[in-house]
Design a protein around this motif. Structure first.
Motif, PDB file in Angstrom:
ATOM      1  N   ILE A   7      52.821  58.397  79.499  1.00 34.85           N
ATOM      2  CA  ILE A   7      53.160  57.218  78.598  1.00 34.85           C
ATOM      3  C   ILE A   7      53.633  55.955  79.615  1.00 34.85           C
ATOM      4  CG2 ILE A   7      55.396  56.637  77.325  1.00 34.85           C
ATOM      5  CD1 ILE A   7      53.632  58.923  76.160  1.00 34.85           C
ATOM      6  N   PHE A   8      53.361  54.783  79.074  1.00 34.65           N
ATOM      7  CA  PHE A   8      53.307  53.781  79.766  1.00 34.65           C
ATOM      8  C   PHE A   8      54.741  53.085  79.640  1.00 34.65           C
ATOM      9  CE2 PHE A   8      52.652  48.861  79.944  1.00 34.65           C
ATOM     10  CZ  PHE A   8      52.045  48.839  81.315  1.00 34.65           C
ATOM     11  N   VAL A   9      55.654  52.988  80.379  1.00 33.48           N
ATOM     12  CA  VAL A   9      56.972  52.387  80.066  1.00 33.48           C
ATOM     13  C   VAL A   9      56.931  50.852  80.636  1.00 33.48           C
ATOM     14  CG1 VAL A   9      59.325  52.557  80.604  1.00 33.48           C
ATOM     15  CG2 VAL A   9      57.889  54.578  80.318  1.00 33.48           C
ATOM     16  N   PHE A  10      57.379  49.820  79.563  1.00 36.22           N
ATOM     17  CA  PHE A  10      57.115  48.494  79.763  1.00 36.22           C
ATOM     18  C   PHE A  10      58.437  48.023  79.363  1.00 36.22           C
ATOM     19  CE2 PHE A  10      55.637  49.063  75.531  1.00 36.22           C
ATOM     20  CZ  PHE A  10      55.955  47.863  74.809  1.00 36.22           C
ATOM     21  N   GLY A  11      58.840  46.666  79.994  1.00 32.63           N
ATOM     22  CA  GLY A  11      59.872  45.642  79.494  1.00 32.63           C
ATOM     23  C   GLY A  11      59.256  44.799  78.318  1.00 32.63           C
ATOM     24  N   SER A  12      59.916  44.600  77.327  1.00 26.92           N
ATOM     25  CA  SER A  12      59.799  44.271  76.333  1.00 26.92           C
ATOM     26  C   SER A  12      60.581  42.992  75.648  1.00 26.92           C
ATOM     27  CB  SER A  12      59.702  45.201  74.942  1.00 26.92           C
ATOM     28  OG  SER A  12      61.050  45.649  74.561  1.00 26.92           O
ATOM     29  N   ASN A  13      60.854  42.431  74.347  1.00 21.86           N
ATOM     30  CA  ASN A  13      61.915  41.687  73.965  1.00 21.86           C
ATOM     31  C   ASN A  13      62.340  42.328  72.820  1.00 21.86           C
ATOM     32  OD1 ASN A  13      60.031  40.533  71.877  1.00 21.86           O
ATOM     33  ND2 ASN A  13      59.166  39.551  73.665  1.00 21.86           N
ATOM     34  N   LEU A  14      63.332  42.214  72.331  1.00 21.88           N
ATOM     35  CA  LEU A  14      63.996  42.847  70.993  1.00 21.88           C
ATOM     36  C   LEU A  14      62.869  42.453  69.870  1.00 21.88           C
ATOM     37  CD1 LEU A  14      67.636  42.249  71.679  1.00 21.88           C
ATOM     38  CD2 LEU A  14      66.488  44.483  71.655  1.00 21.88           C
ATOM     39  N   ALA A  15      62.417  41.560  69.699  1.00 19.75           N
ATOM     40  CA  ALA A  15      61.685  40.980  68.651  1.00 19.75           C
ATOM     41  C   ALA A  15      60.165  41.802  68.712  1.00 19.75           C
ATOM     42  CB  ALA A  15      61.222  39.477  68.688  1.00 19.75           C
ATOM     43  N   GLY A  16      59.844  42.487  69.870  1.00 22.79           N
ATOM     44  CA  GLY A  16      58.617  43.319  69.938  1.00 22.79           C
ATOM     45  C   GLY A  16      57.433  42.271  69.657  1.00 22.79           C
ATOM     46  N   ALA A  17      57.334  41.163  70.323  1.00 25.77           N
ATOM     47  CA  ALA A  17      56.464  40.155  70.374  1.00 25.77           C
ATOM     48  C   ALA A  17      55.678  40.485  71.865  1.00 25.77           C
ATOM     49  CB  ALA A  17      56.936  38.651  70.435  1.00 25.77           C
ATOM     50  N   HIS A  18      54.733  41.188  72.020  1.00 25.00           N
ATOM     51  CA  HIS A  18      54.314  41.730  73.169  1.00 25.00           C
ATOM     52  C   HIS A  18      53.062  40.820  73.676  1.00 25.00           C
ATOM     53  CE1 HIS A  18      56.618  45.112  72.252  1.00 25.00           C
ATOM     54  NE2 HIS A  18      55.704  45.539  71.105  1.00 25.00           N
ATOM     55  N   GLY A  19      53.669  39.637  73.930  1.00 25.27           N
ATOM     56  CA  GLY A  19      52.638  38.695  74.292  1.00 25.27           C
ATOM     57  C   GLY A  19      52.185  38.390  75.794  1.00 25.27           C
ATOM     58  N   GLY A  20      52.772  38.898  76.790  1.00 27.81           N
ATOM     59  CA  GLY A  20      52.518  38.549  78.034  1.00 27.81           C
ATOM     60  C   GLY A  20      52.808  39.964  78.961  1.00 27.81           C
ATOM     61  N   GLY A  21      52.327  39.854  80.233  1.00 32.33           N
ATOM     62  CA  GLY A  21      52.625  40.918  81.137  1.00 32.33           C
ATOM     63  C   GLY A  21      52.366  42.328  80.711  1.00 32.33           C
ATOM     64  N   ALA A  22      53.251  43.116  81.374  1.00 32.77           N
ATOM     65  CA  ALA A  22      53.253  44.705  80.706  1.00 32.77           C
ATOM     66  C   ALA A  22      53.016  44.943  79.448  1.00 32.77           C
ATOM     67  CB  ALA A  22      54.150  45.399  81.822  1.00 32.77           C
ATOM     68  N   ALA A  23      53.780  43.825  78.737  1.00 38.39           N
ATOM     69  CA  ALA A  23      53.980  44.507  77.142  1.00 38.39           C
ATOM     70  C   ALA A  23      52.600  43.847  76.615  1.00 38.39           C
ATOM     71  CB  ALA A  23      55.153  43.371  76.627  1.00 38.39           C
ATOM     72  N   ARG A  24      52.056  43.001  77.109  1.00 39.98           N
ATOM     73  CA  ARG A  24      50.444  42.614  76.371  1.00 39.98           C
ATOM     74  C   ARG A  24      49.602  43.726  76.704  1.00 39.98           C
ATOM     75  NH1 ARG A  24      48.753  37.516  75.374  1.00 39.98           N
ATOM     76  NH2 ARG A  24      46.696  37.648  74.233  1.00 39.98           N
ATOM     77  N   LEU A  25      49.793  44.475  77.987  1.00 41.89           N
ATOM     78  CA  LEU A  25      48.946  45.412  78.119  1.00 41.89           C
ATOM     79  C   LEU A  25      49.092  46.600  77.366  1.00 41.89           C
ATOM     80  CD1 LEU A  25      46.812  46.607  80.128  1.00 41.89           C
ATOM     81  CD2 LEU A  25      48.700  47.275  81.679  1.00 41.89           C
ATOM     82  N   ALA A  26      50.613  46.765  77.112  1.00 40.58           N
ATOM     83  CA  ALA A  26      51.019  48.059  76.234  1.00 40.58           C
ATOM     84  C   ALA A  26      50.333  47.600  74.822  1.00 40.58           C
ATOM     85  CB  ALA A  26      52.362  48.045  76.373  1.00 40.58           C
ATOM     86  N   TYR A  27      50.194  46.638  74.462  1.00 46.80           N
ATOM     87  CA  TYR A  27      49.938  46.222  73.024  1.00 46.80           C
ATOM     88  C   TYR A  27      48.325  46.336  73.042  1.00 46.80           C
ATOM     89  CZ  TYR A  27      48.929  43.675  68.694  1.00 46.80           C
ATOM     90  OH  TYR A  27      48.681  43.192  67.518  1.00 46.80           O
ATOM     91  N   ASN A  28      47.608  45.882  73.826  1.00 49.83           N
ATOM     92  CA  ASN A  28      46.273  45.947  73.994  1.00 49.83           C
ATOM     93  C   ASN A  28      45.797  47.138  73.924  1.00 49.83           C
ATOM     94  OD1 ASN A  28      46.155  43.082  73.329  1.00 49.83           O
ATOM     95  ND2 ASN A  28      45.937  42.473  75.584  1.00 49.83           N
ATOM     96  N   ARG A  29      46.318  47.915  75.115  1.00 45.08           N
ATOM     97  CA  ARG A  29      45.792  49.313  75.361  1.00 45.08           C
ATOM     98  C   ARG A  29      46.299  50.609  75.200  1.00 45.08           C
ATOM     99  NH1 ARG A  29      41.744  50.033  79.810  1.00 45.08           N
ATOM    100  NH2 ARG A  29      41.053  47.802  80.179  1.00 45.08           N
ATOM    101  N   PHE A  30      47.616  50.552  74.983  1.00 43.49           N
ATOM    102  CA  PHE A  30      48.466  51.737  74.735  1.00 43.49           C
ATOM    103  C   PHE A  30      49.161  52.106  73.722  1.00 43.49           C
ATOM    104  CE2 PHE A  30      48.158  51.129  79.470  1.00 43.49           C
ATOM    105  CZ  PHE A  30      47.206  51.802  79.706  1.00 43.49           C
ATOM    106  N   GLY A  31      48.944  51.029  72.406  1.00 42.89           N
ATOM    107  CA  GLY A  31      49.472  51.386  71.274  1.00 42.89           C
ATOM    108  C   GLY A  31      50.942  50.724  70.915  1.00 42.89           C
ATOM    109  N   ALA A  32      51.338  49.955  71.812  1.00 44.94           N
ATOM    110  CA  ALA A  32      52.427  49.274  71.404  1.00 44.94           C
ATOM    111  C   ALA A  32      52.580  48.450  70.291  1.00 44.94           C
ATOM    112  CB  ALA A  32      53.081  48.093  72.437  1.00 44.94           C
ATOM    113  N   VAL A  33      53.560  48.524  69.460  1.00 44.25           N
ATOM    114  CA  VAL A  33      53.267  48.030  67.874  1.00 44.25           C
ATOM    115  C   VAL A  33      54.246  46.654  67.948  1.00 44.25           C
ATOM    116  CG1 VAL A  33      54.325  48.419  65.601  1.00 44.25           C
ATOM    117  CG2 VAL A  33      53.705  50.457  67.059  1.00 44.25           C
ATOM    118  N   TRP A  34      53.468  45.629  67.418  1.00 40.88           N
ATOM    119  CA  TRP A  34      54.013  44.290  67.147  1.00 40.88           C
ATOM    120  C   TRP A  34      55.241  44.350  66.472  1.00 40.88           C
ATOM    121  CZ3 TRP A  34      52.297  40.280  70.434  1.00 40.88           C
ATOM    122  CH2 TRP A  34      52.702  39.135  70.158  1.00 40.88           C
ATOM    123  N   GLY A  35      56.258  43.789  66.913  1.00 44.39           N
ATOM    124  CA  GLY A  35      57.426  43.818  65.965  1.00 44.39           C
ATOM    125  C   GLY A  35      58.303  44.871  66.209  1.00 44.39           C
ATOM    126  N   GLN A  36      58.161  45.897  67.352  1.00 42.93           N
ATOM    127  CA  GLN A  36      58.731  47.091  67.653  1.00 42.93           C
ATOM    128  C   GLN A  36      59.319  46.649  69.117  1.00 42.93           C
ATOM    129  OE1 GLN A  36      57.454  50.985  66.759  1.00 42.93           O
ATOM    130  NE2 GLN A  36      58.985  51.795  68.346  1.00 42.93           N
TER     131      GLN A  36
END
Length: 132
Positions: A19-48
């Protein structure tokens, strides 16, 4: 005592139990950094912005000071402890876009030092050394 590997500097793939553990924002807008990688590669859900999603786990880091991050880190440590079949690679959460240093964030993970399925960045472990 921390006696295992550290989180790799760059994670581009995961095994099925990792599991990839990343820093996010409360809105779940995974637009940059590790959050973007989580969204693009590992199934992070936009809005969560919090918790398990896909093959990753989001810890909010953008909502205020370090004290606002601690409850989410505590929740993560409890979750990881109850899922020993999974291996959690904690990235340098909060140390990119959120603007914190490893010395500020690492103490939040002192309770993770003795949990074998939580893998931490080396600088977090080093910073926790005085507090573990």
């Amino acid at each position: 005592m921390y006696n295992r590997d550290y989180t790799p500097e760059r994670i581009i793939e995961l095994k099925s139990n990792e599991i990839f553990v990343f820093g996010s924002n409360l809105a779940g807008a995974h637009g940059g950094g590790a959050a973007r990688l989580a969204y693009n590669r590992f199934g992070a859900v936009w809005g969560q912005g919090v918790g398990m999603q896909g093959q990753c786990y989001a810890i909010p880091t953008m909502q205020g000071g370090v004290e606002t991050i601690k409850p989410y880190v505590d929740q993560f440590i409890e979750f990881a402890s109850s899922h020993p079949e999974l291996k959690f690679f904690v990235t340098r959460i909060g140390c990119g876009i959120a603007g914190f240093t490893a010395d500020e964030i690492a103490p939040l993970f002192v309770d993770a030092i003795d949990i074998p399925n939580i893998i931490l960045p080396k600088d977090f472990v080093d910073a926790c050394g005085n507090q573990a």
